[in-house]
Design a protein around this motif. Sequence first.
Motif, short mmCIF file in Angstrom:
data_model
loop_
_atom_site.label_atom_id
_atom_site.label_comp_id
_atom_site.label_asym_id
_atom_site.label_seq_id
_atom_site.Cartn_x
_atom_site.Cartn_y
_atom_site.Cartn_z
N MET A 1 -34.85 -65.38 -15.04
CA MET A 1 -36.17 -66.00 -14.53
C MET A 1 -36.09 -67.39 -14.61
O MET A 1 -36.50 -68.12 -13.53
CB MET A 1 -37.36 -65.42 -15.54
CG MET A 1 -38.62 -65.78 -14.95
SD MET A 1 -40.10 -65.00 -16.00
CE MET A 1 -39.93 -63.37 -15.63
N GLN A 2 -35.55 -68.06 -15.49
CA GLN A 2 -35.38 -69.40 -15.49
C GLN A 2 -34.57 -69.91 -14.30
O GLN A 2 -35.00 -70.81 -13.61
CB GLN A 2 -34.74 -69.72 -16.86
CG GLN A 2 -35.74 -69.73 -18.12
CD GLN A 2 -35.02 -70.04 -19.25
OE1 GLN A 2 -33.67 -70.05 -19.31
NE2 GLN A 2 -35.41 -70.01 -20.36
N ILE B 1 -33.68 -72.72 -9.31
CA ILE B 1 -32.86 -73.13 -7.94
C ILE B 1 -33.27 -71.97 -7.13
O ILE B 1 -32.70 -72.23 -5.80
CB ILE B 1 -31.31 -73.01 -8.49
CG1 ILE B 1 -30.77 -71.72 -8.98
CG2 ILE B 1 -30.99 -73.98 -9.40
CD1 ILE B 1 -29.39 -71.58 -9.15
N GLY B 2 -33.97 -70.91 -7.27
CA GLY B 2 -34.31 -69.94 -6.41
C GLY B 2 -33.57 -68.84 -6.38
O GLY B 2 -32.24 -68.97 -6.67
N TYR B 3 -34.04 -67.60 -5.95
CA TYR B 3 -33.24 -66.35 -6.15
C TYR B 3 -32.15 -66.45 -5.15
O TYR B 3 -30.83 -66.06 -5.36
CB TYR B 3 -34.28 -65.14 -5.74
CG TYR B 3 -33.55 -63.75 -5.83
CD1 TYR B 3 -33.07 -63.37 -6.77
CD2 TYR B 3 -33.18 -63.50 -4.62
CE1 TYR B 3 -32.61 -61.96 -6.82
CE2 TYR B 3 -32.49 -62.12 -4.32
CZ TYR B 3 -32.24 -61.52 -5.65
OH TYR B 3 -31.38 -60.14 -5.39
N VAL C 1 -24.78 -64.68 -9.97
CA VAL C 1 -24.62 -64.11 -11.59
C VAL C 1 -24.01 -64.91 -12.42
O VAL C 1 -24.13 -65.10 -13.40
CB VAL C 1 -23.51 -62.66 -11.27
CG1 VAL C 1 -23.24 -62.27 -12.72
CG2 VAL C 1 -24.62 -61.54 -10.41
N SER C 2 -22.95 -65.84 -11.80
CA SER C 2 -22.38 -66.87 -12.71
C SER C 2 -23.25 -67.86 -13.36
O SER C 2 -23.01 -68.13 -14.43
CB SER C 2 -21.24 -67.67 -11.93
OG SER C 2 -20.13 -67.01 -11.36
N ASP C 3 -24.28 -68.04 -12.50
CA ASP C 3 -25.46 -69.20 -12.93
C ASP C 3 -25.98 -68.62 -14.06
O ASP C 3 -26.17 -69.25 -15.03
CB ASP C 3 -26.41 -69.51 -11.79
CG ASP C 3 -25.64 -70.14 -10.83
OD1 ASP C 3 -24.73 -71.14 -10.70
OD2 ASP C 3 -26.33 -70.13 -9.55
N LEU D 1 -42.86 -66.47 -9.95
CA LEU D 1 -43.68 -65.59 -8.76
C LEU D 1 -43.64 -66.96 -7.73
O LEU D 1 -43.37 -66.54 -6.49
CB LEU D 1 -44.92 -65.26 -9.40
CG LEU D 1 -44.89 -63.95 -10.13
CD1 LEU D 1 -46.32 -63.55 -10.72
CD2 LEU D 1 -44.08 -62.85 -9.55
N SER D 2 -44.12 -67.92 -8.04
CA SER D 2 -44.43 -69.03 -7.03
C SER D 2 -43.30 -69.61 -6.41
O SER D 2 -43.37 -69.48 -5.14
CB SER D 2 -45.28 -70.32 -7.74
OG SER D 2 -45.27 -71.56 -6.77
N HIS D 3 -42.17 -69.68 -6.89
CA HIS D 3 -40.82 -70.16 -6.45
C HIS D 3 -40.26 -69.02 -5.78
O HIS D 3 -39.09 -69.36 -4.97
CB HIS D 3 -39.92 -70.82 -7.61
CG HIS D 3 -40.65 -72.12 -8.02
ND1 HIS D 3 -41.31 -72.32 -9.16
CD2 HIS D 3 -40.57 -73.49 -7.43
CE1 HIS D 3 -41.73 -73.44 -9.27
NE2 HIS D 3 -41.20 -74.17 -8.31
N ASN D 4 -40.60 -67.73 -5.89
CA ASN D 4 -39.52 -66.75 -5.33
C ASN D 4 -40.46 -65.90 -4.17
O ASN D 4 -40.45 -64.66 -4.22
CB ASN D 4 -38.88 -66.17 -6.36
CG ASN D 4 -37.87 -66.84 -7.00
OD1 ASN D 4 -37.07 -66.91 -6.40
ND2 ASN D 4 -38.09 -67.16 -8.07
#
Length: 122
Positions: A21-22, A27-29, A34-36, A109-112
């Motif tokens: 979630m962080q 950085i956005g979905y 997965v590495s991040d 929710l806002s960023h994605n």
Amino acid sequence: MSGKQEQNRQERREKLRVVAMQVFTEIGYDKATVSDIVRRAEMTPSTFYNYYRDKDALRDELVAVAAANFLVVLDTARRGSGSAAAYFGAAAAELFRVLVEDQSLRAFLSHNRGFLRETQDN
């Protein structure tokens, strides 16, 4: 599986959800990998894949958990309302309260919004 092993498993899964979630918020979905997620969670990719088949599965679980929490809020509002008008007012107030109180969910929710719309269309 022993109780301690199951507890550790649940804790790792929860950590992956929180970190994802962080990362998705920051950085956005679409840009997140997965590495991040595993780097921030201080886990290995193999640990990630023990819990989720891919990033989409983790996203879907995050959305499902949020939706389930919203349904609890709506059910609570429904039980406390004597009419449809009272329910809609209480539901709106409670959903707004959740979004105000849970800053991480609101930011996620806002960023994605884009992937949330795609999820609804599928």
